[in-house]
Design a protein around this motif. Structure first.
Motif, PDB file in Angstrom:
ATOM      1  N   GLU A 112      -1.487  10.867  -7.117  1.00  0.00           N
ATOM      2  CA  GLU A 112      -1.172  10.394  -5.227  1.00  0.00           C
ATOM      3  C   GLU A 112      -0.049   9.878  -4.867  1.00  0.00           C
ATOM      4  N   ASP A 168       5.547   5.986   3.742  1.00  0.00           N
ATOM      5  CA  ASP A 168       6.151   6.414   5.246  1.00  0.00           C
ATOM      6  C   ASP A 168       7.010   5.889   6.427  1.00  0.00           C
ATOM      7  N   ARG A 169       6.228   4.042   6.447  1.00  0.00           N
ATOM      8  CA  ARG A 169       7.655   3.615   6.938  1.00  0.00           C
ATOM      9  C   ARG A 169       9.011   3.761   6.448  1.00  0.00           C
ATOM     10  N   GLN A 208       3.073  10.790  -0.610  1.00  0.00           N
ATOM     11  CA  GLN A 208       4.014  10.107   0.672  1.00  0.00           C
ATOM     12  C   GLN A 208       5.774  10.270   0.427  1.00  0.00           C
ATOM     13  N   ASP A 216       0.652  -1.007  -0.067  1.00  0.00           N
ATOM     14  CA  ASP A 216       0.005   0.468  -0.232  1.00  0.00           C
ATOM     15  C   ASP A 216       0.809   1.010   0.092  1.00  0.00           C
ATOM     16  N   LEU A 217      -0.279   2.106  -0.785  1.00  0.00           N
ATOM     17  CA  LEU A 217       0.785   3.493  -0.508  1.00  0.00           C
ATOM     18  C   LEU A 217       1.283   4.144   0.782  1.00  0.00           C
ATOM     19  N   THR A 218       0.821   3.585   1.691  1.00  0.00           N
ATOM     20  CA  THR A 218       1.376   4.520   3.482  1.00  0.00           C
ATOM     21  C   THR A 218       2.289   3.692   3.689  1.00  0.00           C
ATOM     22  N   GLU A 219       2.546   2.868   3.352  1.00  0.00           N
ATOM     23  CA  GLU A 219       3.904   2.117   3.623  1.00  0.00           C
ATOM     24  C   GLU A 219       5.414   2.770   3.085  1.00  0.00           C
TER      25      GLU A 219
END
Length: 236
Positions: free
Chosen positions: A57, A35-36, A61, A30-33
């Motif tokens: 999109e 950040d990690r 990020q 997922d795109l949100t990963e």
């Protein structure tokens, strides 16, 4: 530390590089990963190639880290001789860049065994000429199931008969052995036309085909990421 992000048709892959050295590869769901990844590795520069997500999109990020977006008009370490460069797949550009980095001054045929199979040729003088696109293994199975009334959807298996003695076996034989025959014949045709070739194979099914082909093959699973990093360094 540089971060290369490859948004493919099926997966998102992140490659962490120290100059030319690939330190780590992470597959994201997922795109949100992202950040990690940024928090853990704190890259100084990022390059993005996407054939599946819009840049609009992706950009939020990336925080405030300088990002290079791969596109056909970005300065590249090779010349493009392609009639419609604006339609050229970004993954194909990156794979060719990776191949040229590993085998400079060499005729290279790059075979990417992803969702689609792509064939890309770059000559020893550093000019990319184009290639071919055909359905990947999973697409061939899905097409048989979707566009016929009675054929089931088959999963890819590595133990494939030559002579199928069931519907499943016949589909496996036709798709997998047919794909092997396709790759071998395309290699032969390119060799006849251009002489000595270095064959580089990448993508999700690369390891399977390595031992199925008669030609000498160099397997480079992370070729696209390596090519992206090379383009990033070229534009630094």
């Amino acid at each position: 530390m540089n971060l290369a992000l490859d948004f493919g048709n099926t997966f998102i892959k992140a490659g962490l590089f120290k100059e030319n050295e690939l330190i780590e590869v992470v597959r994201l769901t997922d795109l949100t990963e992202i950040d990690r990844i940024i928090a853990n590795f704190r890259p100084r520069h990022i390059i993005v190639s996407s054939v599946s997500r819009s840049i609009e999109e992706i950009k939020p990020q990336l925080k405030d880290i300088p990002a290079t977006i791969l596109r056909p008009d970005l300065p590249l370490p090779f010349k493009i001789n392609y009639k419609t460069p604006q339609t050229l797949g970004l993954d194909r550009i990156a794979a060719v860049s990776g191949a040229q980095g590993i085998f400079p001054d060499t005729n290279c045929l790059v075979i990417d065994t992803g969702t689609c199979f792509t064939y890309d040729f770059i000559d020893s003088a550093g000019t990319y000429h184009g290639g071919g696109i055909s359905p990947g293994i999973s697409l061939r199975f899905k097409a048989l199931h979707t566009f016929t009334a009675n054929l089931p959807l088959i999963e890819f298996e590595k133990d494939v008969p030559l002579v199928g003695q069931s519907t499943k076996g016949s589909i496996l034989s036709g798709v997998v052995n047919g794909t092997i025959a396709e790759i071998q014949e395309i290699i032969r045709m390119y060799s006849d036309k251009f002489g000595h070739l270095q064959i580089i194979i990448c993508g999700g099914d690369a390891k399977f085909f390595e031992n199925k082909l008669k030609a000498s093959i160099f397997v480079a699973p992370e070729l696209v990421l390596r090519g992206l990093n090379r383009i990033l360094l070229y534009n630094a």
